[in-house]
Design an enzyme around this catalytic site. Structure first.
Site, PDB file in Angstrom:
ATOM      1  N   ASP A  60       0.830  -1.206   0.000  1.00  0.00           N
ATOM      2  CA  ASP A  60       0.000   0.000   0.000  1.00  0.00           C
ATOM      3  C   ASP A  60       0.870   1.264   0.000  1.00  0.00           C
ATOM      4  O   ASP A  60       0.591   2.218  -0.731  1.00  0.00           O
ATOM      5  CB  ASP A  60      -0.926  -0.024   1.225  1.00  0.00           C
ATOM      6  CG  ASP A  60      -1.871   1.141   1.223  1.00  0.00           C
ATOM      7  OD1 ASP A  60      -2.754   1.176   0.343  1.00  0.00           O
ATOM      8  OD2 ASP A  60      -1.702   2.039   2.076  1.00  0.00           O
ATOM      9  N   LYS A 111       1.439   4.214  -2.933  1.00  0.00           N
ATOM     10  CA  LYS A 111       1.374   5.667  -2.709  1.00  0.00           C
ATOM     11  C   LYS A 111       2.654   6.339  -3.211  1.00  0.00           C
ATOM     12  O   LYS A 111       2.611   7.424  -3.794  1.00  0.00           O
ATOM     13  CB  LYS A 111       1.148   5.949  -1.228  1.00  0.00           C
ATOM     14  CG  LYS A 111      -0.280   5.567  -0.804  1.00  0.00           C
ATOM     15  CD  LYS A 111      -0.441   5.547   0.688  1.00  0.00           C
ATOM     16  CE  LYS A 111      -1.847   5.129   1.080  1.00  0.00           C
ATOM     17  NZ  LYS A 111      -1.999   4.769   2.471  1.00  0.00           N
TER      18      LYS A 111
HETATM   19  N1  LIG Z   1      -9.794   2.745   4.830  1.00  0.00           N
HETATM   20  C1  LIG Z   1      -9.083   3.822   4.632  1.00  0.00           C
HETATM   21  O1  LIG Z   1      -8.670   4.499   5.581  1.00  0.00           O
HETATM   22  C2  LIG Z   1      -8.730   4.216   3.266  1.00  0.00           C
HETATM   23  C3  LIG Z   1      -9.143   3.490   2.195  1.00  0.00           C
HETATM   24  N2  LIG Z   1      -8.823   3.877   0.930  1.00  0.00           N
HETATM   25  C4  LIG Z   1      -9.290   3.117  -0.204  1.00  0.00           C
HETATM   26  O2  LIG Z   1     -10.720   3.122  -0.224  1.00  0.00           O
HETATM   27  C5  LIG Z   1     -11.160   1.969  -0.902  1.00  0.00           C
HETATM   28  C6  LIG Z   1     -12.277   1.325  -0.104  1.00  0.00           C
HETATM   29  O3  LIG Z   1     -11.805   0.892   1.104  1.00  0.00           O
HETATM   30  P1  LIG Z   1     -12.783   0.261   2.178  1.00  0.00           P
HETATM   31  O4  LIG Z   1     -14.090   0.947   2.122  1.00  0.00           O
HETATM   32  O5  LIG Z   1     -12.057   0.304   3.442  1.00  0.00           O
HETATM   33  O6  LIG Z   1     -12.948  -1.217   1.644  1.00  0.00           O
HETATM   34  P2  LIG Z   1     -14.183  -2.199   1.848  1.00  0.00           P
HETATM   35  O7  LIG Z   1     -13.689  -3.551   1.600  1.00  0.00           O
HETATM   36  O8  LIG Z   1     -14.861  -1.925   3.141  1.00  0.00           O
HETATM   37  O9  LIG Z   1     -15.183  -1.752   0.712  1.00  0.00           O
HETATM   38  C7  LIG Z   1     -15.011  -2.085  -0.624  1.00  0.00           C
HETATM   39  C8  LIG Z   1     -16.405  -2.386  -1.178  1.00  0.00           C
HETATM   40  O10 LIG Z   1     -16.277  -2.592  -2.549  1.00  0.00           O
HETATM   41  C9  LIG Z   1     -17.055  -3.695  -2.903  1.00  0.00           C
HETATM   42  N3  LIG Z   1     -16.525  -4.246  -4.145  1.00  0.00           N
HETATM   43  C10 LIG Z   1     -15.408  -4.932  -4.345  1.00  0.00           C
HETATM   44  N4  LIG Z   1     -15.286  -5.253  -5.636  1.00  0.00           N
HETATM   45  C11 LIG Z   1     -16.345  -4.728  -6.262  1.00  0.00           C
HETATM   46  C12 LIG Z   1     -16.782  -4.706  -7.603  1.00  0.00           C
HETATM   47  N5  LIG Z   1     -16.080  -5.292  -8.563  1.00  0.00           N
HETATM   48  N6  LIG Z   1     -17.928  -4.063  -7.891  1.00  0.00           N
HETATM   49  C13 LIG Z   1     -18.628  -3.469  -6.918  1.00  0.00           C
HETATM   50  N7  LIG Z   1     -18.270  -3.476  -5.629  1.00  0.00           N
HETATM   51  C14 LIG Z   1     -17.142  -4.084  -5.311  1.00  0.00           C
HETATM   52  C15 LIG Z   1     -16.936  -4.635  -1.747  1.00  0.00           C
HETATM   53  O11 LIG Z   1     -17.994  -5.558  -1.739  1.00  0.00           O
HETATM   54  C16 LIG Z   1     -17.001  -3.656  -0.616  1.00  0.00           C
HETATM   55  O12 LIG Z   1     -18.343  -3.401  -0.264  1.00  0.00           O
HETATM   56  C17 LIG Z   1      -9.932   1.114  -1.119  1.00  0.00           C
HETATM   57  O13 LIG Z   1      -9.469   1.275  -2.436  1.00  0.00           O
HETATM   58  C18 LIG Z   1      -8.917   1.688  -0.162  1.00  0.00           C
HETATM   59  O14 LIG Z   1      -7.591   1.550  -0.589  1.00  0.00           O
HETATM   60  C19 LIG Z   1      -8.091   4.982   0.671  1.00  0.00           C
HETATM   61  C20 LIG Z   1      -7.665   5.765   1.709  1.00  0.00           C
HETATM   62  C21 LIG Z   1      -7.928   5.431   3.097  1.00  0.00           C
HETATM   63  N1  LIG Z   2      -4.745   1.318   4.483  1.00  0.00           N
HETATM   64  C1  LIG Z   2      -4.348   2.609   4.152  1.00  0.00           C
HETATM   65  C2  LIG Z   2      -5.536   3.463   3.996  1.00  0.00           C
HETATM   66  C3  LIG Z   2      -5.287   4.595   3.139  1.00  0.00           C
HETATM   67  O1  LIG Z   2      -4.858   4.521   2.000  1.00  0.00           O
HETATM   68  C4  LIG Z   2      -3.518   3.168   5.262  1.00  0.00           C
HETATM   69  O2  LIG Z   2      -3.426   2.538   6.298  1.00  0.00           O
HETATM   70  O3  LIG Z   2      -2.915   4.231   5.078  1.00  0.00           O
END
Ligand SMILES: NC(=O)C1=CN([C@@H]2O[C@H](COP(=O)(O)OP(=O)(O)OC[C@H]3O[C@@H](n4cnc5c(N)ncnc54)[C@H](O)[C@@H]3O)[C@@H](O)[C@H]2O)C=CC1
Ligand SMILES: N[C@@H](CC=O)C(=O)O
Ligand code: NA
Length: 938
Positions: free
Chosen positions: A794, A798
């Site tokens: 990850d 970045k």
């Molecule tokens: N959690 C954090 O603090 C941060 C997360 N991110 C990014 O945000 C994004 C989402 O992260 P989260 O919400 O934590 O993940 P999550 O796993 O909770 O949510 C992802 C959602 O996408 C759905 N999904 C997966 N493949 C799919 C597809 N082909 N079509 C439709 N839906 C699909 C899953 O079923 C799930 O509901 C990731 O790319 C992550 O890298 C970026 C910055 C910070």
């Molecule tokens: N998993 C990532 C979320 C943001 O991209 C992190 O821990 O920084």
């Protein structure tokens, strides 16, 4: 048999005489107490009316500037009304039926009021009675009401003629049906002597028609005047029925067979020109014979100067009303129909189209030319001469004020949006482009081209020629283009062979979009705004035309783009400038947090910044929910369970790009999925903006990334991804700001992982490594699979994102990464299995931490973009306790930019760099950035 009487030469009819008659009519009280009572009920006192009109200040405002007293009206609930001064659409307050009736007062005045009721208004006995009531409510001293035949009757009558001339016996039963229809209606509507009189006339007419149709049957042919004579009976009967229905209430009323009055000359195919002088003379004579104050006149039919029955052809009744209105110098002609007025665009294509309160004659004319169902242009000519307003009103919604077509309304303020009144389109066109250097400066080329087009009888809809005279292009109906093209090739064979003309090219499947508005001429920026809207909707314009009258700006585009172009242009001028249709992919932690934030903030954004966000669809990996107008965000979770369909990303994207009414569309990818990210290119190509916290596209294969950026930069679509680095922290935007202002990036170094920051900030004392990892996961900092964080992937992503942003062409595999996932756990089948097995490595971690602590240091997982040496790296380092990287807490990221300008002291951005709220907030802020790029106020 009813035949037109010859003109009566006696009884000169002067304006002075008309005035005397009018004053007599005013002096004589209306017979019938019932009528007087209705008059009181329908016209409340001024105080009553004020209290009613206060309910709808917008109407009141409109009334002042355009409609006069007839607009003391409140709209029905849900009616959208355009307040031109604010360009906001506001559903108006509900009013009771009584209030609506009472306020739906019709014109009062001392002049003629002319009404026209079409076939739908006269469709049944109840509707005819309704028309009678409306006429009675009009307190004008003199009323002239033009009616069409009952609905479908004109077709039935033409059918009779067709059957008879093709010797089909069934004309007899068809005539019986005509008889039955009118007899039934009359029996419902009338009684006693009136009914008997009407039925006896009907019988007489039907038996005459039978004889005439028999003659046609024998001859096997009907002349045009025979046919016109037969067909005109529909109007004769409906006028008589309405006249009797009005008389029932005790109001004197005469009916007029307009063949006795209206004289027209045929002029070209299917057209006639009124003979105003002769018609006026005949009208004067008619009035002498029938001095009534309420007159029901037959629409559609007229006579030739030799008293041969004829018709006014298509939309004839509207034309009759306009001609008669001009003959009596009416103060208003009201055309009653079944819509609330003239729409700003075809409401079947633009669900947010609004009823226009006013249109100038020229605007109405342009609208009709471009296919809007307003009025036939010829209807406007007679009334325009005397500045008589035409009002289009809905008989089924008399509380709606309708649209007034008049001289240029002196109402609107000078804002840009009010200049464009409406949009219209014409489909099924082809563009013909004649091109060649031999055209420039050669007089007669245009004449030769259009002479050839005329010779094949094609209709040129628009023409455009650049001043270079290198090419001339014009649009013709698709069905005529083959003969036009063949004729041009034949006509210019030599010029083409000699190379003076390079081509005669046909571009098929085109449409025209026209923006119509009188004041476009004097307002700068209208066309810029229109073209900007089209560009932002990614619509290619093939040709442009604008006459110097500037009543319209016409653009030719691909037919498949036309509805989208119409919506884009319409919403740019009529809706909030920044109505955004949003599709959310992946309602996981970040997606659902974003949806909640949108729900809480939507109203504020609309109110303060005029940003209208509509979530048109939400799709997870298994199910999706779609909406045409926007999902109620208080219900989205339930809907995703109860109203969901199987997820289908193609269908989802199609729904967003094609199936809704909003031109600005954005897909927000909240997944971590590589395959979803692989679609960005196609989405951008479709004109859909993309916003994402998903790092996969920008850290994937370099060539794909470059292709994506190249496309995006060359298009009018936007791609924002601030949350991919540091979540909501302004990392990408800071870097962009430095680069775009000419600073040189030397090095970017920092703690980019919220998860790893949290882990090492909290991995102290007696705490185990695996406990702290579990906490970070629980807090929502980790990737869906925490190994993506602990492996360093990850952070490497970045680093790649920032490196590429800084101009380095690096692949993910170019970044050396120290993985924190023990070799033995890399092959775990799931994140859960990894989490379960992680405690067995706690001891190793404890000793690594203890070593560092013993040296007065802390462990920190850092990423570096070394721009000078064109490389990146990701590693676990030890820092002294007083180092800024050692001072962090929680999920803090810290990113230090060393640049030419920030050389001694780096520019530092620090703060929580992971977690649902801050990440969703970063995505949300990208959505608002998009809105502001699209024109939202700052
Ligand atoms: N959690 C954090 O603090 C941060 C997360 N991110 C990014 O945000 C994004 C989402 O992260 P989260 O919400 O934590 O993940 P999550 O796993 O909770 O949510 C992802 C959602 O996408 C759905 N999904 C997966 N493949 C799919 C597809 N082909 N079509 C439709 N839906 C699909 C899953 O079923 C799930 O509901 C990731 O790319 C992550 O890298 C970026 C910055 C910070
Ligand atoms: N998993 C990532 C979320 C943001 O991209 C992190 O821990 O920084
Ligand atoms: Na960020």
């Amino acid at each position: 048999m009813t035949t037109p009487s010859p003109p009566n030469p006696t009884g000169p009819f002067s304006l002075a005489r008309l005035a005397v008659m009018r004053s007599l009519a005013v002096a004589s009280p209306h017979p019938g107490a019932a009528f007087a009572a209705r008059r009181r009920r329908l016209h409340p006192s001024a105080a009553d009316r004020d209290s009613i009109s206060q309910r709808c200040w917008r109407c009141e405002k409109t009334r002042d500037r355009s409609f006069g007293s007839s607009l003391r009206v409140s709209h029905l609930p849900g009616t959208l009304h355009r307040d031109v001064s604010k360009n906001l659409l506001t559903p108006t307050a509900a009013v009771s039926v009584e209030e609506a009736e009472a306020t739906a007062d019709l014109p009062k005045g001392d002049m003629w009021s002319v009404h026209k009721f079409g076939g739908t208004c006269m469709g049944t006995s109840q509707r005819i009675q309704n028309v009678a009531d409306i006429v009675l409510r009009d307190l004008s001293e003199r009323k002239l009401v033009v009616v069409s035949a009952m609905s479908k009757v004109t077709d039935m009558m033409y059918n009779l003629v067709n059957k008879a001339q093709s010797r089909d016996d069934s004309y007899i039963t068809a005539l019986d049906e005509v008889f039955e229809k009118h007899m039934e209606a009359a029996k419902d509507l009338l009684a006693g002597e009136d009914l008997a009189r009407f039925l006896s006339q009907l019988h007489a007419d039907i038996s005459n028609l039978k004889a005439m149709l028999r003659a046609i049957y024998i001859a096997g042919h009907a002349t045009e005047s025979f046919s016109d004579f037969v067909v005109g009976h529909g109007e004769l009967w409906s006028a008589q029925m309405l006249s009797y229905a009005i008389k029932k209430s005790g109001t004197p009323c005469s009916w007029m067979d307009t063949r006795e009055v209206l004289v027209v000359n045929p002029s070209g195919s299917n057209q006639v020109d009124p003979d105003y002088l002769e018609s006026e003379k005949r009208l004067e004579q008619w009035f002498v014979r029938h001095p009534a104050e309420t007159i029901i006149a037959t629409g559609f039919i007229a006579s030739t100067p030799d008293n041969i029955p004829t018709t006014l052809k298509r939309d004839g009744s509207d034309f009759s009303a306009a001609i008669i209105g001009s003959l009596v110098k009416a103060r208003q002609v009201t055309i009653w129909t079944d819509v609330d007025g003239v729409f700003s665009a075809d409401p079947r294509k633009v669900s947010e189209a609004v009823i226009l309160s006013t249109l100038s004659y020229q605007e109405a004319w342009e609208m009709s030319y471009f296919g809007a169902n307003v009025l036939h242009p010829r209807t406007i000519i007679p009334v325009m001469k005397y500045n008589i307003p035409i009002v289009i009103r809905n008989i089924f919604n008399t509380s709606a004020p309708g649209t007034m077509i008049c001289q240029q309304p002196a109402n609107e303020n000078g804002d840009l949006d009010a200049c464009v009144k409406a949009f219209a389109t014409i489909d099924k066109l082809a563009l013909v482009n004649v091109e060649g250097t031999g055209m420039a400066g050669v007089p007669g080329t245009a004449s030769a081209i259009f002479g050839t087009v005329k010779d094949v009888g094609a209709n040129v809809i628009m023409i455009s020629q650049a001043s270079s005279e290198h090419s001339i292009c014009f649009a013709v109906p698709e069905k005529e283009v083959a003969s036009v093209s063949a004729a041009l090739h034949a006509r210019f064979r030599e010029a083409l062979a000699a190379g003076r003309l390079s081509k005669v090219e046909v571009i098929h499947n085109c449409s025209i979009l026209a923006a119509v508005g009188l004041r476009m001429a004097s307002t700068p920026g209208v066309s810029a705004t229109l073209f900007d809207a089209l560009a932002k909707a990614n619509i290619n314009v093939r040709a442009i035309s604008q006459g110097c009258s500037e009543y319209n700006i016409t653009v030719v585009l691909k037919q498949e783009d036309c509805v989208r172009a119409l919506r884009a242009a319409h919403s740019r001028f009529f809706l909030s400038k920044t109505t955004l249709a949003v599709g959310i992919v992946g309602p996981g932690l970040i997606g659902r947090t974003l949806l909640n934030q949108l729900k809480d903030q939507a109203a504020v954004l609309k109110e303060n910044l005029n940003i209208d966000l509509r979530v048109m669809g939400i799709t997870g990996s298994r199910t999706m929910v779609l909406s045409d107008i926007g999902i109620d965000l208080t219900q989205w979770k339930g809907k995703l369970q109860t109203e969901a369909e199987t997820a289908d990303l193609d269908k989802f994207v199609h729904h967003l790009s094609e199936n809704h009414f909003f031109p600005n569309r954005v897909l927000v990818d909240c997944t971590a999925d590589t395959s979803v990210a692989s679609h960005y290119y196609d989405w951008l190509k479709k004109g859909i903006h993309v916003i994402t916290p998903n790092k996969k596209a920008n850290s994937g294969p370099l060539d794909r990334y470059l292709k994506l950026r190249t496309l995006q930069r060359a298009s009018y679509t936007h791609y924002f991804y601030e949350a991919t680095v540091g979540a909501g922290l302004p990392i990408i935007s800071t870097l962009r700001g430095l680069l775009e202002t000419g600073d040189k990036i030397l090095r970017i170094e920092g703690i980019f992982s919220g998860t790893l920051s949290y882990i090492f900030n909290n991995f102290e004392g007696a705490r185990t490594f695996s406990d702290v990892v579990a906490e970070a996961k629980e807090a929502g900092y980790t990737e869906p699979d925490p190994r993506d964080d602990l492996s360093g992937t990850d952070v490497a992503r970045k680093v790649i994102i920032l490196a590429r942003e800084s101009g380095l062409r690096l692949e993910l595999s170019d970044i050396p990464v120290r993985s924190l996932v023990p070799e033995a756990l890399r092959s775990c089948a799931s994140a859960d299995e990894y989490m379960q097995k992680l405690p067995s490595f706690d001891q190793d971690w404890a000793s690594e931490r203890n070593d560092a602590e013993a040296a007065g240091e802390v462990l920190r997982y850092v990423g570096v973009v070394d721009v000078i040496n064109k490389k990146g790296q990701v590693e676990l380092r030890r820092y002294k306790r007083d180092h800024p990287f050692a001072q962090l807490s929680g999920s803090d990221n810290i990113i230090a930019f060393t640049t030419s300008r920030y050389k001694e002291q780096p520019l530092i951005v620090r703060g929580p760099g992971a977690g649902a709220e801050v990440t969703a907030g970063g995505v949300f802020s990208d959505i608002l950035r998009l809105a502001s790029y699209l024109g939202a106020p700052s």
